[in-house]
Design a protein around this motif. Structure first.
Motif, PDB file in Angstrom:
ATOM      1  N   ALA A  10       0.849  -1.187   0.000  1.00  0.00           N
ATOM      2  CA  ALA A  10       0.000   0.000   0.000  1.00  0.00           C
ATOM      3  C   ALA A  10       0.884   1.236   0.000  1.00  0.00           C
ATOM      4  O   ALA A  10       1.967   1.237   0.577  1.00  0.00           O
ATOM      5  CB  ALA A  10      -0.893   0.006   1.230  1.00  0.00           C
ATOM      6  N   ILE A  11       0.433   2.277  -0.667  1.00  0.00           N
ATOM      7  CA  ILE A  11       1.147   3.554  -0.673  1.00  0.00           C
ATOM      8  C   ILE A  11       0.222   4.610  -0.083  1.00  0.00           C
ATOM      9  O   ILE A  11      -0.905   4.783  -0.536  1.00  0.00           O
ATOM     10  CB  ILE A  11       1.584   3.956  -2.093  1.00  0.00           C
ATOM     11  N   VAL A  12       0.701   5.282   0.951  1.00  0.00           N
ATOM     12  CA  VAL A  12      -0.067   6.320   1.624  1.00  0.00           C
ATOM     13  C   VAL A  12       0.609   7.650   1.346  1.00  0.00           C
ATOM     14  O   VAL A  12       1.773   7.845   1.701  1.00  0.00           O
ATOM     15  CB  VAL A  12      -0.139   6.066   3.143  1.00  0.00           C
ATOM     16  N   GLU A  13      -0.099   8.543   0.680  1.00  0.00           N
ATOM     17  CA  GLU A  13       0.449   9.867   0.391  1.00  0.00           C
ATOM     18  C   GLU A  13       0.097  10.808   1.533  1.00  0.00           C
ATOM     19  O   GLU A  13      -1.041  10.863   1.984  1.00  0.00           O
ATOM     20  CB  GLU A  13      -0.094  10.381  -0.935  1.00  0.00           C
ATOM     21  N   LEU A  14       1.103  11.546   1.983  1.00  0.00           N
ATOM     22  CA  LEU A  14       0.963  12.410   3.146  1.00  0.00           C
ATOM     23  C   LEU A  14       1.199  13.873   2.796  1.00  0.00           C
ATOM     24  O   LEU A  14       2.014  14.178   1.929  1.00  0.00           O
ATOM     25  CB  LEU A  14       2.003  12.018   4.206  1.00  0.00           C
ATOM     26  N   ALA A  15       0.522  14.736   3.507  1.00  0.00           N
ATOM     27  CA  ALA A  15       0.818  16.168   3.460  1.00  0.00           C
ATOM     28  C   ALA A  15       1.898  16.421   4.507  1.00  0.00           C
ATOM     29  O   ALA A  15       2.053  15.639   5.453  1.00  0.00           O
ATOM     30  CB  ALA A  15      -0.433  16.978   3.787  1.00  0.00           C
ATOM     31  N   ALA A  16       2.638  17.485   4.369  1.00  0.00           N
ATOM     32  CA  ALA A  16       3.671  17.808   5.355  1.00  0.00           C
ATOM     33  C   ALA A  16       3.049  17.958   6.745  1.00  0.00           C
ATOM     34  O   ALA A  16       3.665  17.605   7.743  1.00  0.00           O
ATOM     35  CB  ALA A  16       4.402  19.085   4.948  1.00  0.00           C
ATOM     36  N   SER A  17       1.829  18.416   6.809  1.00  0.00           N
ATOM     37  CA  SER A  17       1.148  18.591   8.103  1.00  0.00           C
ATOM     38  C   SER A  17       0.801  17.259   8.763  1.00  0.00           C
ATOM     39  O   SER A  17       0.473  17.227   9.950  1.00  0.00           O
ATOM     40  CB  SER A  17      -0.113  19.429   7.919  1.00  0.00           C
ATOM     41  N   ASP A  18       0.864  16.153   8.033  1.00  0.00           N
ATOM     42  CA  ASP A  18       0.607  14.830   8.606  1.00  0.00           C
ATOM     43  C   ASP A  18       1.803  14.301   9.392  1.00  0.00           C
ATOM     44  O   ASP A  18       1.673  13.358  10.163  1.00  0.00           O
ATOM     45  CB  ASP A  18       0.267  13.814   7.513  1.00  0.00           C
ATOM     46  N   LEU A  19       2.978  14.893   9.172  1.00  0.00           N
ATOM     47  CA  LEU A  19       4.183  14.438   9.856  1.00  0.00           C
ATOM     48  C   LEU A  19       4.224  14.985  11.273  1.00  0.00           C
ATOM     49  O   LEU A  19       3.734  16.074  11.540  1.00  0.00           O
ATOM     50  CB  LEU A  19       5.429  14.900   9.105  1.00  0.00           C
ATOM     51  N   ASN A  20       4.839  14.221  12.173  1.00  0.00           N
ATOM     52  CA  ASN A  20       4.970  14.718  13.542  1.00  0.00           C
ATOM     53  C   ASN A  20       6.136  15.698  13.631  1.00  0.00           C
ATOM     54  O   ASN A  20       6.770  16.006  12.618  1.00  0.00           O
ATOM     55  CB  ASN A  20       5.113  13.551  14.534  1.00  0.00           C
ATOM     56  N   HIS A  22       9.057  15.395  14.492  1.00  0.00           N
ATOM     57  CA  HIS A  22      10.351  14.834  14.108  1.00  0.00           C
ATOM     58  C   HIS A  22      10.411  14.494  12.619  1.00  0.00           C
ATOM     59  O   HIS A  22      11.395  13.932  12.144  1.00  0.00           O
ATOM     60  CB  HIS A  22      10.656  13.589  14.931  1.00  0.00           C
ATOM     61  N   GLY A  23       9.342  14.796  11.877  1.00  0.00           N
ATOM     62  CA  GLY A  23       9.331  14.549  10.446  1.00  0.00           C
ATOM     63  C   GLY A  23       8.940  13.138  10.060  1.00  0.00           C
ATOM     64  O   GLY A  23       9.297  12.660   8.992  1.00  0.00           O
ATOM     65  N   GLY A  24       8.209  12.486  10.911  1.00  0.00           N
ATOM     66  CA  GLY A  24       7.837  11.109  10.614  1.00  0.00           C
ATOM     67  C   GLY A  24       6.398  10.774  10.954  1.00  0.00           C
ATOM     68  O   GLY A  24       5.628  11.635  11.377  1.00  0.00           O
ATOM     69  N   LEU A  45       8.596   5.842  11.419  1.00  0.00           N
ATOM     70  CA  LEU A  45       9.175   5.915  10.078  1.00  0.00           C
ATOM     71  C   LEU A  45       9.545   7.357   9.775  1.00  0.00           C
ATOM     72  O   LEU A  45       8.703   8.252   9.823  1.00  0.00           O
ATOM     73  CB  LEU A  45       8.168   5.400   9.041  1.00  0.00           C
ATOM     74  N   ASP A  46      10.809   7.594   9.456  1.00  0.00           N
ATOM     75  CA  ASP A  46      11.313   8.939   9.177  1.00  0.00           C
ATOM     76  C   ASP A  46      11.050   9.286   7.712  1.00  0.00           C
ATOM     77  O   ASP A  46      11.819   8.923   6.829  1.00  0.00           O
ATOM     78  CB  ASP A  46      12.804   8.999   9.484  1.00  0.00           C
ATOM     79  N   VAL A  47       9.964   9.977   7.461  1.00  0.00           N
ATOM     80  CA  VAL A  47       9.574  10.333   6.100  1.00  0.00           C
ATOM     81  C   VAL A  47      10.322  11.573   5.623  1.00  0.00           C
ATOM     82  O   VAL A  47      10.654  11.693   4.439  1.00  0.00           O
ATOM     83  CB  VAL A  47       8.039  10.551   6.013  1.00  0.00           C
ATOM     84  N   ALA A  48      10.625  12.484   6.521  1.00  0.00           N
ATOM     85  CA  ALA A  48      11.262  13.754   6.139  1.00  0.00           C
ATOM     86  C   ALA A  48      12.653  13.554   5.549  1.00  0.00           C
ATOM     87  O   ALA A  48      13.081  14.329   4.694  1.00  0.00           O
ATOM     88  CB  ALA A  48      11.345  14.686   7.344  1.00  0.00           C
ATOM     89  N   LYS A  49      13.350  12.534   5.963  1.00  0.00           N
ATOM     90  CA  LYS A  49      14.734  12.324   5.517  1.00  0.00           C
ATOM     91  C   LYS A  49      14.839  12.170   4.008  1.00  0.00           C
ATOM     92  O   LYS A  49      15.645  12.812   3.366  1.00  0.00           O
ATOM     93  CB  LYS A  49      15.310  11.096   6.216  1.00  0.00           C
ATOM     94  N   GLY A  71      10.356  20.326   5.105  1.00  0.00           N
ATOM     95  CA  GLY A  71      11.021  21.516   5.633  1.00  0.00           C
ATOM     96  C   GLY A  71      11.967  21.151   6.762  1.00  0.00           C
ATOM     97  O   GLY A  71      12.281  19.995   6.987  1.00  0.00           O
ATOM     98  N   ARG A  72      12.393  22.119   7.450  1.00  0.00           N
ATOM     99  CA  ARG A  72      13.315  21.910   8.565  1.00  0.00           C
ATOM    100  C   ARG A  72      12.506  21.901   9.835  1.00  0.00           C
ATOM    101  O   ARG A  72      11.931  22.910  10.241  1.00  0.00           O
ATOM    102  CB  ARG A  72      14.306  23.068   8.575  1.00  0.00           C
ATOM    103  N   ARG A  73      12.415  20.768  10.506  1.00  0.00           N
ATOM    104  CA  ARG A  73      11.634  20.665  11.735  1.00  0.00           C
ATOM    105  C   ARG A  73      12.578  20.549  12.930  1.00  0.00           C
ATOM    106  O   ARG A  73      13.598  19.918  12.849  1.00  0.00           O
ATOM    107  CB  ARG A  73      10.713  19.453  11.707  1.00  0.00           C
ATOM    108  N   HIS A  74      12.169  21.151  14.040  1.00  0.00           N
ATOM    109  CA  HIS A  74      12.984  21.076  15.254  1.00  0.00           C
ATOM    110  C   HIS A  74      12.208  20.418  16.341  1.00  0.00           C
ATOM    111  O   HIS A  74      11.088  20.524  16.520  1.00  0.00           O
ATOM    112  CB  HIS A  74      13.413  22.465  15.718  1.00  0.00           C
TER     113      HIS A  74
END
Length: 74
Positions: A10-20, A22-24, A45-49, A71-74
């Motif tokens: 399965a492939i799940v497409e995410l918006a940047a706002s769906d990430l926590n 830490h970018g995952g 799962l680290d999606v931002a990397k 983007g750059r998340r802190h």
């Protein structure tokens, strides 16, 4: 004799706002249509990397939608 059938992951497409923060995301995930009660252990799962990540248990792929940036998340 049985024949094996290939089921693509399965492939799940995410918006940047769906990430926590830490970018995952975590899998299992409701966005993938999974019920938590009958799924595998929860994994981060680290999606931002790289823009996508695959679950080592169920092979579900979580990826950012085209045009989205973690983007750059802190």
């Amino acid at each position: 004799m049985s024949t094996a059938t290939f089921t693509p992951p399965a492939i799940v497409e995410l918006a940047a706002s769906d990430l926590n923060a830490h970018g995952g995301v975590f899998c299992p995930n409701p966005k993938a249509g999974m019920d938590l009660w009958n799924s595998h252990p929860r994994v981060f799962l680290d999606v931002a990397k790289s823009g996508e990540a695959a679950c080592p248990y169920c092979a579900t792929v979580y990826r950012l939608r085209a045009g989205e940036s973690a983007g750059r998340r802190h």
